[in-house]
Design an enzyme around this catalytic site. Sequence first.
Site, PDB file in Angstrom:
ATOM      1  N   HIS A  72       0.848  -1.195   0.000  1.00 47.01           N
ATOM      2  CA  HIS A  72       0.000   0.000   0.000  1.00 47.01           C
ATOM      3  C   HIS A  72       0.881   1.243   0.000  1.00 47.01           C
ATOM      4  O   HIS A  72       1.880   1.302   0.699  1.00 47.01           O
ATOM      5  CB  HIS A  72      -0.888   0.035   1.248  1.00 47.01           C
ATOM      6  CG  HIS A  72      -2.103  -0.810   1.122  1.00 47.01           C
ATOM      7  ND1 HIS A  72      -3.135  -0.794   2.018  1.00 47.01           N
ATOM      8  CD2 HIS A  72      -2.487  -1.700   0.166  1.00 47.01           C
ATOM      9  CE1 HIS A  72      -4.076  -1.631   1.641  1.00 47.01           C
ATOM     10  NE2 HIS A  72      -3.703  -2.201   0.530  1.00 47.01           N
ATOM     11  N   TYR A 201      -9.013   5.151   8.282  1.00 43.63           N
ATOM     12  CA  TYR A 201      -9.108   5.518   9.698  1.00 43.63           C
ATOM     13  C   TYR A 201     -10.244   6.520   9.808  1.00 43.63           C
ATOM     14  O   TYR A 201     -10.128   7.639   9.284  1.00 43.63           O
ATOM     15  CB  TYR A 201      -7.809   6.167  10.167  1.00 43.63           C
ATOM     16  CG  TYR A 201      -6.651   5.203  10.348  1.00 43.63           C
ATOM     17  CD1 TYR A 201      -5.902   4.767   9.262  1.00 43.63           C
ATOM     18  CD2 TYR A 201      -6.311   4.740  11.620  1.00 43.63           C
ATOM     19  CE1 TYR A 201      -4.837   3.894   9.432  1.00 43.63           C
ATOM     20  CE2 TYR A 201      -5.239   3.867  11.806  1.00 43.63           C
ATOM     21  CZ  TYR A 201      -4.514   3.451  10.707  1.00 43.63           C
ATOM     22  OH  TYR A 201      -3.464   2.583  10.890  1.00 43.63           O
ATOM     23  N   PRO A 292      -2.751   0.079  19.126  1.00 46.57           N
ATOM     24  CA  PRO A 292      -2.519  -0.378  17.743  1.00 46.57           C
ATOM     25  C   PRO A 292      -2.793   0.660  16.652  1.00 46.57           C
ATOM     26  O   PRO A 292      -2.535   0.391  15.485  1.00 46.57           O
ATOM     27  CB  PRO A 292      -3.483  -1.566  17.597  1.00 46.57           C
ATOM     28  CG  PRO A 292      -4.515  -1.361  18.639  1.00 46.57           C
ATOM     29  CD  PRO A 292      -3.874  -0.618  19.758  1.00 46.57           C
ATOM     30  N   LYS A 296       2.267  -0.098  15.049  1.00 43.07           N
ATOM     31  CA  LYS A 296       3.702  -0.120  15.362  1.00 43.07           C
ATOM     32  C   LYS A 296       4.172  -1.341  16.167  1.00 43.07           C
ATOM     33  O   LYS A 296       5.374  -1.619  16.204  1.00 43.07           O
ATOM     34  CB  LYS A 296       4.075   1.145  16.170  1.00 43.07           C
ATOM     35  CG  LYS A 296       4.061   2.405  15.334  1.00 43.07           C
ATOM     36  CD  LYS A 296       5.276   2.488  14.432  1.00 43.07           C
ATOM     37  CE  LYS A 296       5.153   3.515  13.345  1.00 43.07           C
ATOM     38  NZ  LYS A 296       4.778   3.002  12.034  1.00 43.07           N
ATOM     39  N   TYR A 383       4.457   6.728   9.859  1.00 46.52           N
ATOM     40  CA  TYR A 383       3.635   5.552   9.553  1.00 46.52           C
ATOM     41  C   TYR A 383       4.437   4.481   8.805  1.00 46.52           C
ATOM     42  O   TYR A 383       4.371   3.306   9.136  1.00 46.52           O
ATOM     43  CB  TYR A 383       2.403   5.970   8.742  1.00 46.52           C
ATOM     44  CG  TYR A 383       1.299   4.935   8.788  1.00 46.52           C
ATOM     45  CD1 TYR A 383       0.305   4.992   9.761  1.00 46.52           C
ATOM     46  CD2 TYR A 383       1.262   3.885   7.882  1.00 46.52           C
ATOM     47  CE1 TYR A 383      -0.691   4.035   9.830  1.00 46.52           C
ATOM     48  CE2 TYR A 383       0.276   2.920   7.943  1.00 46.52           C
ATOM     49  CZ  TYR A 383      -0.705   3.008   8.913  1.00 46.52           C
ATOM     50  OH  TYR A 383      -1.691   2.043   8.984  1.00 46.52           O
TER      51      TYR A 383
HETATM   52  C1  LIG Z   1      -5.105  -8.840  20.720  1.00 44.45           C
HETATM   53  C2  LIG Z   1      -3.977  -8.043  20.092  1.00 44.45           C
HETATM   54  C3  LIG Z   1      -4.164  -7.383  18.879  1.00 44.45           C
HETATM   55  C4  LIG Z   1      -3.128  -6.641  18.313  1.00 44.45           C
HETATM   56  N1  LIG Z   1      -3.341  -5.985  17.145  1.00 44.45           N
HETATM   57  C5  LIG Z   1      -2.334  -5.270  16.608  1.00 44.45           C
HETATM   58  C6  LIG Z   1      -2.519  -4.552  15.425  1.00 44.45           C
HETATM   59  O1  LIG Z   1      -3.600  -4.548  14.850  1.00 44.45           O
HETATM   60  N2  LIG Z   1      -1.472  -3.841  14.932  1.00 44.45           N
HETATM   61  C7  LIG Z   1      -0.247  -3.812  15.565  1.00 44.45           C
HETATM   62  O2  LIG Z   1       0.707  -3.199  15.072  1.00 44.45           O
HETATM   63  N3  LIG Z   1      -0.046  -4.492  16.680  1.00 44.45           N
HETATM   64  C8  LIG Z   1      -1.058  -5.208  17.203  1.00 44.45           C
HETATM   65  N4  LIG Z   1      -0.833  -5.869  18.336  1.00 44.45           N
HETATM   66  C9  LIG Z   1       0.503  -5.829  18.882  1.00 44.45           C
HETATM   67  C10 LIG Z   1       1.431  -6.841  18.188  1.00 44.45           C
HETATM   68  O3  LIG Z   1       0.721  -7.989  17.864  1.00 44.45           O
HETATM   69  C11 LIG Z   1       2.563  -7.108  19.138  1.00 44.45           C
HETATM   70  O4  LIG Z   1       3.268  -5.895  19.318  1.00 44.45           O
HETATM   71  C12 LIG Z   1       3.524  -8.205  18.666  1.00 44.45           C
HETATM   72  O5  LIG Z   1       2.895  -9.452  18.735  1.00 44.45           O
HETATM   73  C13 LIG Z   1       4.787  -8.206  19.531  1.00 44.45           C
HETATM   74  O6  LIG Z   1       5.539  -9.354  19.277  1.00 44.45           O
HETATM   75  P1  LIG Z   1       6.362 -10.041  20.441  1.00 44.45           P
HETATM   76  O7  LIG Z   1       7.045 -11.195  19.810  1.00 44.45           O
HETATM   77  O8  LIG Z   1       7.139  -9.035  21.161  1.00 44.45           O
HETATM   78  O9  LIG Z   1       5.280 -10.530  21.492  1.00 44.45           O
HETATM   79  P2  LIG Z   1       4.160 -11.643  21.355  1.00 44.45           P
HETATM   80  O10 LIG Z   1       3.601 -11.683  19.993  1.00 44.45           O
HETATM   81  O11 LIG Z   1       3.228 -11.429  22.499  1.00 44.45           O
HETATM   82  O12 LIG Z   1       4.947 -12.999  21.575  1.00 44.45           O
HETATM   83  C14 LIG Z   1       5.374 -13.432  22.839  1.00 44.45           C
HETATM   84  C15 LIG Z   1       5.434 -14.943  22.837  1.00 44.45           C
HETATM   85  O13 LIG Z   1       5.921 -15.390  24.101  1.00 44.45           O
HETATM   86  C16 LIG Z   1       5.128 -16.479  24.543  1.00 44.45           C
HETATM   87  N5  LIG Z   1       5.246 -16.542  26.002  1.00 44.45           N
HETATM   88  C17 LIG Z   1       4.629 -15.787  26.933  1.00 44.45           C
HETATM   89  N6  LIG Z   1       5.003 -16.162  28.164  1.00 44.45           N
HETATM   90  C18 LIG Z   1       5.887 -17.170  28.005  1.00 44.45           C
HETATM   91  C19 LIG Z   1       6.611 -17.971  28.910  1.00 44.45           C
HETATM   92  N7  LIG Z   1       6.495 -17.807  30.232  1.00 44.45           N
HETATM   93  N8  LIG Z   1       7.431 -18.911  28.411  1.00 44.45           N
HETATM   94  C20 LIG Z   1       7.548 -19.090  27.080  1.00 44.45           C
HETATM   95  N9  LIG Z   1       6.881 -18.360  26.168  1.00 44.45           N
HETATM   96  C21 LIG Z   1       6.049 -17.410  26.642  1.00 44.45           C
HETATM   97  C22 LIG Z   1       3.734 -16.129  24.049  1.00 44.45           C
HETATM   98  O14 LIG Z   1       2.891 -17.256  23.972  1.00 44.45           O
HETATM   99  C23 LIG Z   1       4.052 -15.557  22.678  1.00 44.45           C
HETATM  100  O15 LIG Z   1       4.089 -16.550  21.678  1.00 44.45           O
HETATM  101  C24 LIG Z   1      -1.867  -6.587  18.942  1.00 44.45           C
HETATM  102  C25 LIG Z   1      -1.683  -7.248  20.148  1.00 44.45           C
HETATM  103  C26 LIG Z   1      -2.710  -7.951  20.742  1.00 44.45           C
HETATM  104  C27 LIG Z   1      -2.481  -8.628  22.077  1.00 44.45           C
END
Ligand SMILES: Cc1cc2nc3c(=O)[nH]c(=O)nc-3n(C[C@H](O)[C@H](O)[C@H](O)COP(=O)(O)OP(=O)(O)OC[C@H]3O[C@@H](n4cnc5c(N)ncnc54)[C@H](O)[C@@H]3O)c2cc1C
Length: 389
Positions: A72, A201, A292, A296, A383
Amino acid sequence: MRTQVGIVGAGPAGLTLARLLEVAGIESVVIENRDRDYVEHRIRAGVLEQGTVELLREAGVGARMDREGIVHHGIHLQFEGERHHVPLSELADGRSIMIYGQTEVVKDLIAARLESGLPLLFEVDDVTVHDLQTELPRIRFTHDGAAQELECDVIAGCDGFHGVCRPSIPSGILRTFEREYPFGWLGILAQVAPSIDELVYAHNDRGFALLSLRSPELSRYYVQCRPDEDLAEWPDERIWEELQLRTGLAGWTLHEGPILEKGVTGMRSFVAEPMQHGRLFLAGDAAHIVPPTGAKGLNLAVSDVRILADALIDWYRSGTTAGLDGYSNACLRRVWRAEHFSWWMTSMLHKLGEDPFDLQLQLSQLRYVTSSQAAARSLAENYVGLTTL
Ligand SMILES: Cc1cc2nc3c(=O)[nH]c(=O)nc-3n(C[C@H](O)[C@H](O)[C@H](O)COP(=O)(O)OP(=O)(O)OC[C@H]3O[C@@H](n4cnc5c(N)ncnc54)[C@H](O)[C@@H]3O)c2cc1C
């Protein structure tokens, strides 16, 4: 067990870090407390900044993204009954965003890891981290019913906001910053071709709405709701009705279809500083959360692990600890920029209450962003992802 880098969490941060280390010939073990199917189907983000796209390509996991992702070059801002186009690429030196679901990024990274035959353990329990301030930090966990101990050079805490790594840092060391918003998003994934060419948006007196997509057949739509909204009060017809009311325009129709998934997400800004303690390095949601609205969260997680991987590569190749020592500061510059941008987008677009002064400020800002090139450029470069940080 012994490895160089022990990675807790197989979300975007943990899996991307593992891949970057693999490419550089550094060993890692990834442990995840959920099962593979759960991790691969957790519907979350869907907008990739150009820098994220480039990193996934460089790491050799971009082939399906390049086939199936949708590039996009702009977004729409809708308010006062009109839709305004913000030409992101024109304003931000040709840079663009890619629509490709977090689920798909995670599937590609897991497939690549398993194809390489490298350790990625799902369904681990009782994860704890120890000896963080020594040269041999350890991760203890149970897997297949057996207690395990993993000795590492460093531990990467990529276990999300509710993980165990951040709380393992002794009290008094971390400084946390937090803002809760008095609203959330009710999001749906619908099996219907998106009615839009680019994200919309929408600011509306009934509350914010966002029209997004995941593929040519899947639409991802959101409406602002209470943070504790009861989904039982939202049958499909009510969701569609609310979306129509908030995004409708004369001569344009939002096409409806079967809703495959729905959920409520609360909105929060959160930062923990520093993002490191001894040999534990936090990355992604384990260290920070953004609402969200600015798309980011996933991009910040990838940016953290790019910095961490580079620092680890330097350390293993030349023994220099400069990158590792400066990890937190390097990440936080980008984190705080994203925190500000996400807060700003959120504050400009959501219904904040009944205060008419707030409403006029929002409308003034929206008119400014859609009429001044300087203001639009600022939105655009944030963005698509800043290159200067
Ligand atoms: C419901 C929801 C909707 C979202 N929608 C958007 C969106 O539309 N746009 C956007 O930009 N961002 C969105 N986000 C944010 C984005 O998805 C996150 O910023 C992104 O997933 C971050 O990645 P991460 O790997 O840091 O964390 P996570 O994706 O949370 O990954 C962490 C991993 O660690 C695992 N874990 C947790 N505890 C333990 C443990 N004790 N031992 C082993 N493993 C463990 C979890 O199961 C998970 O797989 C959303 C977040 C949520 C919760």
